[in-house]
Scaffold this active site. Structure first.
Site, mmCIF file in Angstrom:
data_model
loop_
_atom_site.group_PDB
_atom_site.id
_atom_site.type_symbol
_atom_site.label_atom_id
_atom_site.label_comp_id
_atom_site.label_asym_id
_atom_site.label_seq_id
_atom_site.Cartn_x
_atom_site.Cartn_y
_atom_site.Cartn_z
ATOM 1 N N TYR A 22 0.821 -1.277 -0.031
ATOM 2 C CA TYR A 22 0.037 -0.029 0.128
ATOM 3 C C TYR A 22 0.925 1.171 0.017
ATOM 4 O O TYR A 22 0.659 1.931 -0.999
ATOM 5 C CB TYR A 22 -0.977 -0.202 1.201
ATOM 6 C CG TYR A 22 -2.123 1.037 1.236
ATOM 7 C CD1 TYR A 22 -3.376 1.059 0.738
ATOM 8 C CD2 TYR A 22 -1.746 2.193 1.927
ATOM 9 C CE1 TYR A 22 -4.132 2.116 0.610
ATOM 10 C CE2 TYR A 22 -2.527 3.243 2.008
ATOM 11 C CZ TYR A 22 -3.790 3.094 1.430
ATOM 12 O OH TYR A 22 -4.951 4.051 1.486
ATOM 13 N N LYS A 43 1.184 4.017 -3.106
ATOM 14 C CA LYS A 43 0.700 5.218 -2.766
ATOM 15 C C LYS A 43 1.973 6.383 -3.192
ATOM 16 O O LYS A 43 1.757 7.401 -3.662
ATOM 17 C CB LYS A 43 0.290 5.605 -1.304
ATOM 18 C CG LYS A 43 -0.955 5.094 -1.283
ATOM 19 C CD LYS A 43 -2.349 5.486 -2.246
ATOM 20 C CE LYS A 43 -3.653 4.931 -1.665
ATOM 21 N NZ LYS A 43 -4.479 5.464 -2.805
HETATM 22 P P1 NDP Z 1 -13.830 2.448 0.292
HETATM 23 O O1 NDP Z 1 -13.415 1.113 0.434
HETATM 24 O O2 NDP Z 1 -14.936 3.007 1.335
HETATM 25 O O3 NDP Z 1 -14.119 2.802 -1.274
HETATM 26 C C1 NDP Z 1 -13.299 2.385 -2.283
HETATM 27 C C2 NDP Z 1 -14.156 1.975 -3.477
HETATM 28 O O4 NDP Z 1 -13.102 1.755 -4.524
HETATM 29 C C3 NDP Z 1 -15.056 0.824 -3.191
HETATM 30 O O5 NDP Z 1 -16.224 1.093 -3.712
HETATM 31 C C4 NDP Z 1 -14.455 -0.353 -3.798
HETATM 32 O O6 NDP Z 1 -15.353 -1.250 -4.241
HETATM 33 C C5 NDP Z 1 -13.752 0.558 -5.199
HETATM 34 N N1 NDP Z 1 -12.984 -0.357 -5.794
HETATM 35 C C6 NDP Z 1 -11.872 -1.099 -5.211
HETATM 36 N N2 NDP Z 1 -11.219 -1.749 -6.114
HETATM 37 C C7 NDP Z 1 -11.897 -1.471 -7.378
HETATM 38 C C8 NDP Z 1 -11.266 -1.690 -8.702
HETATM 39 N N3 NDP Z 1 -10.205 -2.436 -8.910
HETATM 40 N N4 NDP Z 1 -11.719 -0.748 -9.653
HETATM 41 C C9 NDP Z 1 -12.642 0.096 -9.306
HETATM 42 N N5 NDP Z 1 -13.113 0.374 -7.982
HETATM 43 C C10 NDP Z 1 -12.645 -0.489 -7.170
HETATM 44 O O7 NDP Z 1 -12.344 3.344 0.461
HETATM 45 P P2 NDP Z 1 -11.897 4.486 0.918
HETATM 46 O O8 NDP Z 1 -13.066 5.596 0.547
HETATM 47 O O9 NDP Z 1 -11.640 4.729 2.467
HETATM 48 O O10 NDP Z 1 -10.826 5.005 0.136
HETATM 49 C C11 NDP Z 1 -10.774 5.705 -1.221
HETATM 50 C C12 NDP Z 1 -9.192 6.090 -1.759
HETATM 51 O O11 NDP Z 1 -8.782 6.926 -0.544
HETATM 52 C C13 NDP Z 1 -8.325 4.863 -1.788
HETATM 53 O O12 NDP Z 1 -7.440 4.998 -2.982
HETATM 54 C C14 NDP Z 1 -7.709 4.849 -0.499
HETATM 55 O O13 NDP Z 1 -6.590 4.234 -0.715
HETATM 56 C C15 NDP Z 1 -7.567 6.206 -0.137
HETATM 57 N N6 NDP Z 1 -7.270 6.600 1.135
HETATM 58 C C16 NDP Z 1 -8.131 6.200 2.098
HETATM 59 C C17 NDP Z 1 -7.865 6.479 3.402
HETATM 60 C C18 NDP Z 1 -8.781 6.412 4.551
HETATM 61 O O14 NDP Z 1 -8.368 6.585 5.659
HETATM 62 N N7 NDP Z 1 -10.137 5.923 4.333
HETATM 63 C C19 NDP Z 1 -6.756 7.220 3.968
HETATM 64 C C20 NDP Z 1 -5.602 7.587 2.851
HETATM 65 C C21 NDP Z 1 -6.180 7.235 1.444
HETATM 66 P P3 NDP Z 1 -15.518 -2.523 -3.410
HETATM 67 O O15 NDP Z 1 -16.204 -2.181 -1.960
HETATM 68 O O16 NDP Z 1 -16.508 -3.284 -3.943
HETATM 69 O O17 NDP Z 1 -14.244 -3.308 -3.017
#
Ligand code: NDP
Length: 255
Positions: free
Chosen positions: A150, A154
């Site tokens: 991860y 990133k």
């Molecule tokens: P969530 O799991 O709530 O949302 C992520 C979404 O991306 C989900 O709907 C998921 O689908 C979808 N997804 C996963 N894999 C794929 C794929 N291959 N193609 C298309 N869609 C996909 O995560 P967050 O909202 O927490 O995170 C969003 C972004 O922010 C990510 O990049 C994460 O790394 C980043 N981030 C988050 C932090 C946090 O504290 N939450 C901190 C720092 C960065 P499904 O649920 O079906 O897997």
């Protein structure tokens, strides 16, 4: 924002859904792209008939191509792309990590960001304008044990952001990244429930004493694509409540 469009990956949930709502409120027509096409479509319906939802796995070239063609057919233009789709790593010690999951984490974040940017960037270049926002993490800019794939993914997103920003600056495109700290989403709530994150300890580590809400990241994305940010490209905007700024020992706040 009349007629302007925003494609947001991983927008059926969490930060992406907050972004979809924020961009829709700002007047954008939003294309919600997520693994679960039905959920993406129903989220788009919640926003209204001007918006669309579609299934995409950002690691699959054919899915990405189909999504870009859908955006062409439905909207005829691409003004904003937010590469937000992501998955968590398993928080395992290095010696226990398996290469299959390691590869999947790199694929979703790095390959996904690259392929989406390449497909939509081509359309933006043809139009002579566009703004891309990539989602990094504090795990990519500091050493976090058990977060190898991860963190590396990133960090790679930040590097790719800078490279694309420099390559496309002369063609009217801006490419920036947001570095969120811990955001209260299902992803983080699951890690807390599994005992992989200690929520109380975490809050004390954050100078502002609380986690971000998804809307805080959406607000940063809206700023980066706005005219106010017209001279900003290739940068990272950290949205972490002061987490990265803190360098003292002990707690940063009372939590
Ligand atoms: P969530 O799991 O709530 O949302 C992520 C979404 O991306 C989900 O709907 C998921 O689908 C979808 N997804 C996963 N894999 C794929 C794929 N291959 N193609 C298309 N869609 C996909 O995560 P967050 O909202 O927490 O995170 C969003 C972004 O922010 C990510 O990049 C994460 O790394 C980043 N981030 C988050 C932090 C946090 O504290 N939450 C901190 C720092 C960065 P499904 O649920 O079906 O897997």
């Amino acid at each position: 924002m009349q007629d302007q469009t925003a494609i947001i990956t991983g927008a059926a949930d969490g930060i992406g859904w907050a972004m979809a709502q924020g961009f829709a409120e700002a007047g954008y027509r939003v294309l919600i792209a997520d693994l679960d096409g039905d959920k993406a479509a129903s989220r788009a319906a919640e926003l209204g008939t001007a918006h669309a939802g579609a299934a995409v796995d950002v690691t699959r070239d054919s899915d990405v191509t189909a999504l870009a063609e859908l955006a062409d057919a439905r909207f005829g233009r691409c003004d904003v792309l937010v590469n937000n789709a992501g998955i968590a790593d398993r928080h395992l010690p290095t010696l226990e990590q398996d290469m299959e999951h390691f590869g999947r984490v790199l694929d979703v974040h790095l390959k996904g960001t690259f392929m989406m940017s390449r497909a939509i960037g081509a359309r933006m270049i043809a139009a002579g304008s566009g703004a891309i926002v990539n989602i990094g993490s504090i795990a990519g800019v500091s050493g976090m044990p058990r977060r190898n794939a991860y963190g590396a993914a990133k960090a790679g997103i930040v590097s790719m952001t800078r490279a694309m920003a420099c390559e496309w600056a002369g063609q009217g495109l801006r490419v920036n990244a947001i570095i969120p700290g811990y955001v209260e989403t299902a992803l983080v709530r699951a890690l807390i429930a599994e005992g992989k994150i200690d929520a109380d300890r975490l809050r004390r580590r954050i100078p502002m004493g609380h986690l971000a809400q998804p809307g805080d990241i959406a607000a940063a994305a809206l700023f980066l694509v706005s005219g106010q940010a017209r001279y900003i490209t290739g940068t990272t905007l950290t949205v972490d409540g002061g987490w990265s700024a803190f360098g003292d020992s002990g707690d940063a706040s009372s939590g």
